[in-house]
Design a protein around this motif. Structure first.
Motif, PDB file in Angstrom:
ATOM      1  N   ASN A 216    -107.280  63.095 -31.454  1.00 30.26           N
ATOM      2  CA  ASN A 216    -107.723  62.159 -32.492  1.00 30.26           C
ATOM      3  C   ASN A 216    -107.129  62.509 -33.852  1.00 30.26           C
ATOM      4  O   ASN A 216    -106.740  61.626 -34.633  1.00 30.26           O
ATOM      5  CB  ASN A 216    -109.247  62.160 -32.576  1.00 30.26           C
ATOM      6  CG  ASN A 216    -109.895  61.479 -31.385  1.00 30.26           C
ATOM      7  OD1 ASN A 216    -109.256  60.657 -30.711  1.00 30.26           O
ATOM      8  ND2 ASN A 216    -111.137  61.820 -31.105  1.00 30.26           N
ATOM      9  N   TYR A 217    -107.062  63.804 -34.133  1.00 32.06           N
ATOM     10  CA  TYR A 217    -106.498  64.236 -35.410  1.00 32.06           C
ATOM     11  C   TYR A 217    -105.022  63.852 -35.513  1.00 32.06           C
ATOM     12  O   TYR A 217    -104.553  63.320 -36.542  1.00 32.06           O
ATOM     13  CB  TYR A 217    -106.664  65.741 -35.558  1.00 32.06           C
ATOM     14  CG  TYR A 217    -105.945  66.325 -36.750  1.00 32.06           C
ATOM     15  CD1 TYR A 217    -106.442  66.150 -38.038  1.00 32.06           C
ATOM     16  CD2 TYR A 217    -104.759  67.033 -36.582  1.00 32.06           C
ATOM     17  CE1 TYR A 217    -105.770  66.676 -39.135  1.00 32.06           C
ATOM     18  CE2 TYR A 217    -104.088  67.567 -37.663  1.00 32.06           C
ATOM     19  CZ  TYR A 217    -104.590  67.383 -38.943  1.00 32.06           C
ATOM     20  OH  TYR A 217    -103.924  67.904 -40.029  1.00 32.06           O
TER      21      TYR A 217
ATOM     22  N   ASN B 262    -103.528  61.478 -33.804  1.00 33.89           N
ATOM     23  CA  ASN B 262    -103.448  60.015 -33.853  1.00 33.89           C
ATOM     24  C   ASN B 262    -103.658  59.493 -35.278  1.00 33.89           C
ATOM     25  O   ASN B 262    -102.995  58.535 -35.714  1.00 33.89           O
ATOM     26  CB  ASN B 262    -104.477  59.388 -32.913  1.00 33.89           C
ATOM     27  CG  ASN B 262    -104.044  59.448 -31.454  1.00 33.89           C
ATOM     28  OD1 ASN B 262    -102.842  59.604 -31.168  1.00 33.89           O
ATOM     29  ND2 ASN B 262    -104.982  59.348 -30.543  1.00 33.89           N
ATOM     30  N   LYS B 263    -104.588  60.129 -35.990  1.00 35.28           N
ATOM     31  CA  LYS B 263    -104.805  59.723 -37.379  1.00 35.28           C
ATOM     32  C   LYS B 263    -103.571  59.990 -38.237  1.00 35.28           C
ATOM     33  O   LYS B 263    -103.221  59.187 -39.123  1.00 35.28           O
ATOM     34  CB  LYS B 263    -106.011  60.461 -37.950  1.00 35.28           C
ATOM     35  CG  LYS B 263    -107.345  59.967 -37.414  1.00 35.28           C
ATOM     36  CD  LYS B 263    -108.510  60.681 -38.064  1.00 35.28           C
ATOM     37  CE  LYS B 263    -109.835  60.138 -37.531  1.00 35.28           C
ATOM     38  NZ  LYS B 263    -111.002  60.842 -38.149  1.00 35.28           N
TER      39      LYS B 263
ATOM     40  N   ASP C 189    -101.287  57.290 -37.397  1.00 33.30           N
ATOM     41  CA  ASP C 189    -101.750  56.040 -38.010  1.00 33.30           C
ATOM     42  C   ASP C 189    -101.371  55.987 -39.499  1.00 33.30           C
ATOM     43  O   ASP C 189    -100.935  54.935 -40.011  1.00 33.30           O
ATOM     44  CB  ASP C 189    -103.262  55.893 -37.848  1.00 33.30           C
ATOM     45  CG  ASP C 189    -103.661  55.677 -36.393  1.00 33.30           C
ATOM     46  OD1 ASP C 189    -102.765  55.359 -35.579  1.00 33.30           O
ATOM     47  OD2 ASP C 189    -104.859  55.840 -36.073  1.00 33.30           O
ATOM     48  N   ASN C 190    -101.519  57.092 -40.197  1.00 34.93           N
ATOM     49  CA  ASN C 190    -101.123  57.143 -41.620  1.00 34.93           C
ATOM     50  C   ASN C 190     -99.619  56.916 -41.773  1.00 34.93           C
ATOM     51  O   ASN C 190     -99.168  56.226 -42.703  1.00 34.93           O
ATOM     52  CB  ASN C 190    -101.511  58.492 -42.226  1.00 34.93           C
ATOM     53  CG  ASN C 190    -103.023  58.661 -42.317  1.00 34.93           C
ATOM     54  OD1 ASN C 190    -103.755  57.673 -42.429  1.00 34.93           O
ATOM     55  ND2 ASN C 190    -103.487  59.898 -42.285  1.00 34.93           N
TER      56      ASN C 190
END
Length: 426
Positions: free
Chosen positions: A32-33, A35-36, A39-40
Motif C-alpha cells: 500500500n505504501y 502504491n501510494k 499514485d503520487n
C-alpha cells in the motif's frame, strides 16, 4: 505424547502462524505504501499533461516510455473522476507484459472531452517491496529458529532432574536396603517434588517392613497351634469311645484345620514370592518336569475318566524348582479339579510358552479378577489363592499369563517372552 514434543509443537505452530500473519500484514502495508508512491507519481504526470494542454490547447501525442505509458481517447461526456487501479499492460519498449498501476481521469479541452490514462510499471516497486520484505522477514525467521533451538536445548537441560527422578522411581525397590536416591537440582519445584518423593518412599518402606514382619511372624506363629490341633484331632479320631455324631464333628474340624493349614502355607508362600526369598534357581527342562507331574496326577485323571493330550517340546528355563512344581501343581490341579467327568485336558509346551486347556463349566471366569487373591468361581471349594500364586510366580520370572474361554474350554497360557535356557530370567 511427551511433554517436550507437546510444548515444542504448540510453540512451533504458534510461531509459524504468527510469522505468517505478521508477514502478510507487513507485505500488505508495504505494498500500500509503494502504491501510494506510484499514485503520487501518476498524479504528477497527470498535472504535467494538464499543464501541456493549457499551454498548447492540445493533448500531447501518445507516449510510451520505458516504465510509463500515456493514452487518451475522446469521449462524449464526463463520466469518470480520478481513479487509481492495478492492471496488466503490454510494455512496447520492453516487448513484455507487466503489472502496472494506472490513473484515469476525464478532462475537457476546447469543447471536447477526453479520457486520459497514465500507466506506470510496478516492476521496480515490486522488486523493491520484495527486497525490503526479505531483508526484514529473513532475520526474523532466523531469530525464530534460533529461539526454538535455544528453547529446546534449555528445556532439555531444565527437565533433566525430572527425568532422573522418573528413572529413580522406576528403579526403586521396596526389597532393597538403599533409600530413594535424591536428585540435585536448583529448580525449586523439582527440589520440592524430590523431597516429597523421598519422604513418601521412606514412609512406604517403613510401613512395608512392618507389614512384612507382621505377616511372616503371624504365619510362623500360626503353624505351631495348627500342628497341635491336628495332632490332638488325630488322637481323638483314633479313640474308640466316640459316637457317630462326635466322629462326624471331629472329621469336619479336621477338614477345617487342614484348610486353615493350607491357607497359612499359601499366604506364607505368597510372602516369600513377594519378597523374592526363593533364590534356589537352576536350569530346568520343563518338559521333564511336566512329564513327572502328569505321572503324579495320572491316578486322579483316570478316576475321573479325563483324557490328557500333550504336545511337549524340550525347553529349558532358569527358575526355582520349588516354584516350578507349585506353578504346574496349580495349573494342572485346577484343570483336573474343575473338569467334568470324561473331559479333556490339553497341554502344549514350546519355546514360546505353556498352554493348559481343560473342559469344564460353561461359564467363563472373570478375566479381570481371575488372578486376584481369594477370587474363585461359585462352584469352587478352594480358597481362591491358587491362581494368585501362579500369577506371582509368573511375574517374579518376568513371564506373561493370560486366561481365555471358548465353547466350554478354559485355557491358561504362560508366555516365556524372549527368555531362553542361555539367558537368565531374573
Amino acid at each position: 505424547m511427551r511433554l517436550f514434543t507437546a510444548y515444542n509443537r504448540v510453540l512451533l505452530i504458534t510461531s509459524i502462524a504468527g510469522l505468517l500473519l505478521i508477514g502478510y500484514l507487513f507485505y500488505h502495508t508495504l505494498s500500500n505504501y509503494l502504491n501510494k508512491q506510484l499514485d503520487n507519481y501518476l498524479v504528477e504526470e497527470l498535472l504535467e499533461v494538464k499543464d501541456y494542454t493549457t499551454k498548447k490547447e492540445s493533448f500531447p501525442a501518445h507516449t510510451a516510455f520505458e516504465d510509463l505509458v500515456i493514452e487518451y481517447h475522446q469521449i462524449r461526456q464526463v463520466s469518470l473522476k480520478r481513479h487509481f487501479g492495478d492492471t496488466i499492460f503490454y510494455n512496447a519498449k520492453k516487448q513484455v507484459e507487466e503489472t502496472g498501476r494506472y490513473l484515469e481521469e476525464d478532462l475537457q479541452m476546447g469543447g471536447q472531452i477526453y479520457r486520459v490514462k497514465i500507466i506506470a510499471s510496478k516492476i521496480a516497486h515490486a522488486d523493491q517491496a520484495k527486497s525490503i520484505f526479505l531483508v526484514i522477514i529473513l532475520p526474523v525467521l532466523a531469530l525464530l529458529l534460533l529461539l526454538l533451538l535455544v528453547s529446546r536445548y534449555m528445556m532439555k537441560r531444565i527437565w533433566l532432574p525430572f527425568k532422573q527422578l522418573l528413572l529413580n522411581l522406576k528403579s526403586f525397590n521396596l526389597n532393597q536396603e538403599q533409600n530413594f536416591a535424591q536428585v540435585s537440582t536448583s529448580i525449586a519445584e523439582f527440589k520440592e517434588l524430590n523431597d516429597a518423593i523421598v519422604d513418601i518412599s521412606q514412609r512406604v518402606k517403613s510401613d512395608y517392613r512392618e507389614i512384612k514382619l507382621f505377616t511372616e511372624n503371624a504365619s510362623h506363629e500360626m503353624m505351631t497351634p495348627i500342628a497341635v490341633i491336628n495332632a490332638k484331632l488325630d488322637m481323638m479320631l483314633q479313640s474308640a469311645d466316640l459316637s457317630e455324631e462326635q466322629s462326624k464333628n471331629l472329621i469336619d474340624l479336621y477338614r477345617a484345620t487342614a484348610k486353615l493349614t493350607k491357607l497359612n502355607q499359601s499366604l506364607l508362600l505368597l510372602v516369600k514370592i513377594d519378597n523374592n526369598l526363593l533364590r534356589d534357581r537352576e536350569q530346568l527342562n520343563l518338559k521333564s518336569v511336566l512329564i513327572e507331574k502328569l505321572q503324579y496326577f495320572q491316578e486322579f485323571t483316570q478316576q475321573n475318566g479325563i483324557v490328557v493330550n500333550v504336545n511337549l517340546q524340550n525347553h529349558s528355563l532358569l527358575m526355582s524348582r520349588y516354584l516350578a512344581d507349585i506353578l504346574l501343581d496349580n495349573l494342572i490341579g485346577n484343570a483336573i479339579r474343575h473338569n467334568k467327568e470324561g473331559g479333556n485336558i490339553d497341554i502344549k509346551l514350546n519355546s514360546e510358552g505353556l498352554w493348559v486347556s481343560n473342559t469344564g463349566a460353561n461359564e467363563p471366569l472373570d478375566d479381570k479378577v481371575a488372578f486376584e487373591r481369594f477370587y474363585k468361581s461359585p462352584s469352587s471349594e478352594g480358597m481362591g489363592l491358587g491362581l494368585a500364586i501362579v500369577k506371582q510366580i509368573v511375574e517374579l520370572h518376568q513371564f506373561g499369563i493370560t486366561y481365555s474361554y471358548q465353547t466350554g474350554v478354559h485355557t491358561f497360557a504362560v508366555f516365556f517372552k524372549h527368555h531362553s535356557a542361555n539367558s537368565p530370567i531374573l
